[in-house]
Design a protein around this motif. Structure first.
Motif, short mmCIF file in Angstrom:
data_model
loop_
_atom_site.label_atom_id
_atom_site.label_comp_id
_atom_site.label_asym_id
_atom_site.label_seq_id
_atom_site.Cartn_x
_atom_site.Cartn_y
_atom_site.Cartn_z
N GLY A 398 19.34 10.90 -45.08
CA GLY A 398 20.60 11.09 -45.91
C GLY A 398 21.17 12.25 -45.60
N GLU A 399 20.81 13.09 -44.43
CA GLU A 399 21.68 14.32 -44.25
C GLU A 399 22.65 14.03 -43.53
N LYS A 400 22.68 13.10 -42.77
CA LYS A 400 24.38 12.69 -41.97
C LYS A 400 24.05 11.28 -42.30
N ASP A 401 25.47 10.66 -42.03
CA ASP A 401 25.63 9.23 -42.28
C ASP A 401 24.91 8.41 -41.35
N THR A 402 24.91 8.87 -39.88
CA THR A 402 24.27 8.21 -39.01
C THR A 402 23.19 8.89 -38.14
N LYS A 403 22.35 8.10 -37.48
CA LYS A 403 21.47 9.00 -36.46
C LYS A 403 21.56 7.96 -35.15
N GLU A 404 21.29 8.51 -34.22
CA GLU A 404 21.09 7.83 -32.67
C GLU A 404 19.72 7.22 -32.66
N ILE A 405 19.75 5.77 -32.23
CA ILE A 405 18.30 5.48 -31.89
C ILE A 405 18.68 4.59 -30.42
N LYS A 406 17.25 4.55 -29.92
CA LYS A 406 17.33 3.85 -28.51
C LYS A 406 16.69 2.60 -28.68
N LEU A 407 17.06 1.46 -28.33
CA LEU A 407 16.59 0.19 -27.96
C LEU A 407 15.99 0.50 -26.48
N SER A 408 14.76 0.02 -26.26
CA SER A 408 14.38 0.27 -24.83
C SER A 408 13.23 -0.65 -24.26
N TYR A 409 13.45 -1.14 -23.16
CA TYR A 409 12.48 -1.80 -22.48
C TYR A 409 11.96 -1.12 -21.12
N THR A 410 10.67 -1.28 -20.99
CA THR A 410 10.32 -0.41 -19.72
C THR A 410 9.30 -1.75 -19.06
N VAL A 411 9.32 -1.71 -17.76
CA VAL A 411 9.07 -2.88 -16.79
C VAL A 411 7.43 -2.49 -16.94
N ALA A 412 6.73 -3.30 -17.29
CA ALA A 412 5.37 -3.27 -17.47
C ALA A 412 4.62 -3.12 -16.17
N LYS A 413 3.42 -2.28 -16.34
CA LYS A 413 2.66 -1.60 -14.97
C LYS A 413 2.33 -2.85 -14.00
N GLN A 414 1.95 -4.02 -14.69
CA GLN A 414 1.41 -5.21 -13.72
C GLN A 414 2.39 -5.53 -12.82
N ASP A 415 3.84 -5.65 -13.54
CA ASP A 415 4.98 -6.11 -12.79
C ASP A 415 5.20 -5.23 -11.60
N LEU A 416 5.05 -3.66 -12.16
CA LEU A 416 5.46 -2.86 -11.01
C LEU A 416 4.62 -2.95 -9.64
N ASP A 417 3.10 -3.28 -10.20
CA ASP A 417 2.37 -3.43 -9.00
C ASP A 417 2.46 -4.60 -8.13
N ARG A 418 3.43 -5.44 -8.42
CA ARG A 418 3.26 -6.85 -7.62
C ARG A 418 3.57 -6.56 -6.11
N THR A 419 4.51 -5.63 -6.08
CA THR A 419 4.66 -5.36 -4.55
C THR A 419 4.15 -3.84 -4.21
N VAL A 420 4.02 -3.63 -2.94
CA VAL A 420 3.59 -2.33 -2.56
C VAL A 420 4.85 -1.35 -2.45
N ASP A 421 5.94 -2.15 -2.04
CA ASP A 421 7.23 -1.06 -1.61
C ASP A 421 8.52 -2.27 -1.90
N ALA A 422 9.65 -1.60 -1.88
CA ALA A 422 10.96 -2.35 -1.89
C ALA A 422 10.88 -2.84 -0.37
N TYR A 423 10.18 -2.25 0.60
CA TYR A 423 10.32 -3.04 1.98
C TYR A 423 9.65 -4.32 2.14
N GLU A 424 8.65 -4.57 1.04
CA GLU A 424 8.02 -5.82 1.18
C GLU A 424 8.92 -6.74 0.83
N ASN A 425 9.91 -6.66 -0.28
CA ASN A 425 10.75 -7.57 -0.86
C ASN A 425 11.60 -7.96 0.41
N LEU A 426 12.11 -6.74 1.01
CA LEU A 426 13.14 -6.97 1.96
C LEU A 426 12.58 -7.82 3.31
#
Ligand code: BG6
Length: 492
Positions: A398-426
């Protein structure tokens, strides 16, 4: 996935890129089953090595890769790896390479599909492609494809000459120009976020977006690449390729399908619509910088001009910030601010989309300041991969009318580990015959047409370098570039 049938000639096989990225990526494609029985890798180099010598080097490089979860299958993989010593300037020695292709193709039944990977300095590109053609190595009944590493020329004219020369041996659809940023999952995600959600596309234009910012900062300096970097600088090294690719993905119209041609057509249109600058306009739209000594991660580092193979009066920019305009209906008037630099305070690549304010502000955030927090969409490409939306909600305290919030999605570790490098995709995409995430000739030419005046203006007028401390956010003028327009770089 179907295992691919292919013989890959890897030029520059004993180099740094091959050992850090290419061999580990190919090995992981083997572990995942995309390469199985019917493939061979013919490492090509200057040195006198036996197959077995090279296998041990490859084994070392692959074992040193920290992204690989296991080394299962490594010995079997290495049995598909061979070595050919070649004097790349001597057309006669290519006969040896051709013989090796033929005998291995028979032994491993690779469908006579030949992929040539040039992980080599650019001065060798055309010597190699000419010799491959003249000695008949590219005459094959299967597919023939070429992967080349940047730089593709140093300006419009040299890129055109390079394309014309390579075109004698490979058709455009057989040429895969690597831009490894296009292999990054989060860069590929830009399109998915934009075109698979109904809530962004209606807002994705000059009615609702005030500006878009792209930052790609590095804490590393030029390391041992001074010789290359002196000729290239931040414009050719990062901006002309990686960053303009990101601009085109953010700016493009929805493609009519996900076919490679349909996507590339839209990206090309963005590059064509970039407002062209004259040499004299450059100073209003571009800021250049070069790092001085300073502290990075608590460690004292030297200035650029004291790096190995760098001139003591070097005029090469290690930082640039720019303000671009895409002059079409969607983007007219919306600045795209793009910056990249070496020896900055941290390594990160991110995109910030800043939305316009609500038409009339009914709320205030605190007594002095009656502005609302800005709605931002933040796409983090690296090191972490995430999407965050900055919104305003009621402030319960109630000190202010509004506050800033963040809705966030972070890619899961197991998904990050699917490839060793961008080069693998390419590499996978190339084996699959999918050029979507590679640079098309027309993208390349349009990108050069845009950056040529910048390089010309700067090469003709020496700067007072160094002008930013290592470990900082770049030169002060980079802040002014935005504040002049009423914006600031978002540190989010
Ligand atoms: C390369 C540049 O293309 O990209 C390097 O030549 C730069 O100078 C590198 O360091 C950055 O790539 P990444 O994937 O580490 O962001």
């Amino acid at each position: 996935t179907h295992p691919f049938k292919v013989a890959i000639a890897l030029f520059g096989a004993t180099g740094d890129l091959s050992s850090r990225k290419l061999l580990p990526s190919m090995f992981h494609l083997f572990q995942e089953g995309s390469l199985k029985d019917n493939f061979v890798i013919i490492a090509v180099g200057r040195r006198d090595l036996s197959d077995e010598d090279f296998r041990r080097t490859a084994e070392e490089s692959i074992s040193a890769n920290r992204k690989l979860k296991s080394l299962d299958g490594l010995e079997t993989f290495l049995q598909h790896v061979f070595y050919v010593k070649l004097d790349i300037a001597d057309s006669n020695t290519y006969k040896i390479l051709n013989d090796r292709f033929e005998s291995l193709e028979a032994q491993f039944d690779t469908g006579r599909n030949r992929l040539f990977y040039l992980a080599m300095p650019p001065q060798y590109f055309t010597v190699i492609t000419d010799n491959l053609r003249e000695s008949g190595v590219t005459d094959t009944t299967g597919f023939k494809r070429l992967i080349i590493e940047k730089p593709f020329g140093k300006d419009y004219d040299s890129a055109l000459a390079l394309n014309n020369r390579i075109a004698k041996t490979f058709d455009e659809h057989e040429i895969y120009r690597i831009d490894h940023y296009l292999g990054k999952e989060m860069v590929q995600n830009i399109e998915v976020i934009r075109f698979s959600n109904s809530m962004f596309e209606p807002l994705w234009n000059n009615h609702y977006i005030s500006n878009i910012q792209i930052t790609s900062s590095e804490s590393l300096g030029v390391l041992d690449r001074g010789e290359y970097y002196e000729k290239s600088g931040a414009v050719r090294d990062m901006f002309q390729n990686h960053l303009l690719q990101i601009v085109s993905l953010l700016g493009m119209e929805p493609p009519i399908s996900l076919n490679s041609d349909d996507i590339r057509d839209e990206k090309i249109k963005v590059l064509k619509s970039l407002r062209r600058l004259d040499e004299k306009d450059v100073k209003n739209h571009f800021v250049r910088g070069q790092y001085d000594e300073g502290l990075v991660d608590g460690e004292a580092v030297p200035k650029y001009r004291n790096e190995e193979n760098v001139a003591s009066d070097s005029n090469t920019p290690t930082f640039i910030a720019s303000r671009l305009f895409i002059d079409n209906f969607r983007w007219a008037g919306v600045p795209f601010y793009v910056r990249t630099g070496k020896r900055m305070k941290e390594k990160e690549t991110k995109i910030v989309v800043e939305f316009k304010e609500v038409p009339k502000n009914l709320y205030y955030q605190d007594e002095e300041d009656d502005v609302l927090a800005k709605n931002l969409l933040v796409i983090r490409i690296q090191p972490d991969e995430s999407i965050t939306l900055h919104l305003n909600v009621k402030d319960y305290a109630g000190e202010k009318d509004t506050k800033e919030i963040k809705l966030s999605y972070t890619v899961a570790k197991q998904d990050l580990d699917r490839t060793v490098d961008a080069y693998e995709n390419l590499i996978y995409d190339c084996l699959n015959g999918d050029p979507t995430n590679f640079t098309h000739q027309e993208e390349l030419m349009n990108a050069w047409a845009f950056v040529d005046p910048v390089n010309k203006a700067w090469e003709n007028a020496p700067a007072s370098f160094p002008n930013y401390q290592s470990g900082s956010s770049g030169p002060v003028k980079s802040t002014l570039l935005l504040s002049r327009d009423g914006f600031k770089w978002w540190d989010v």
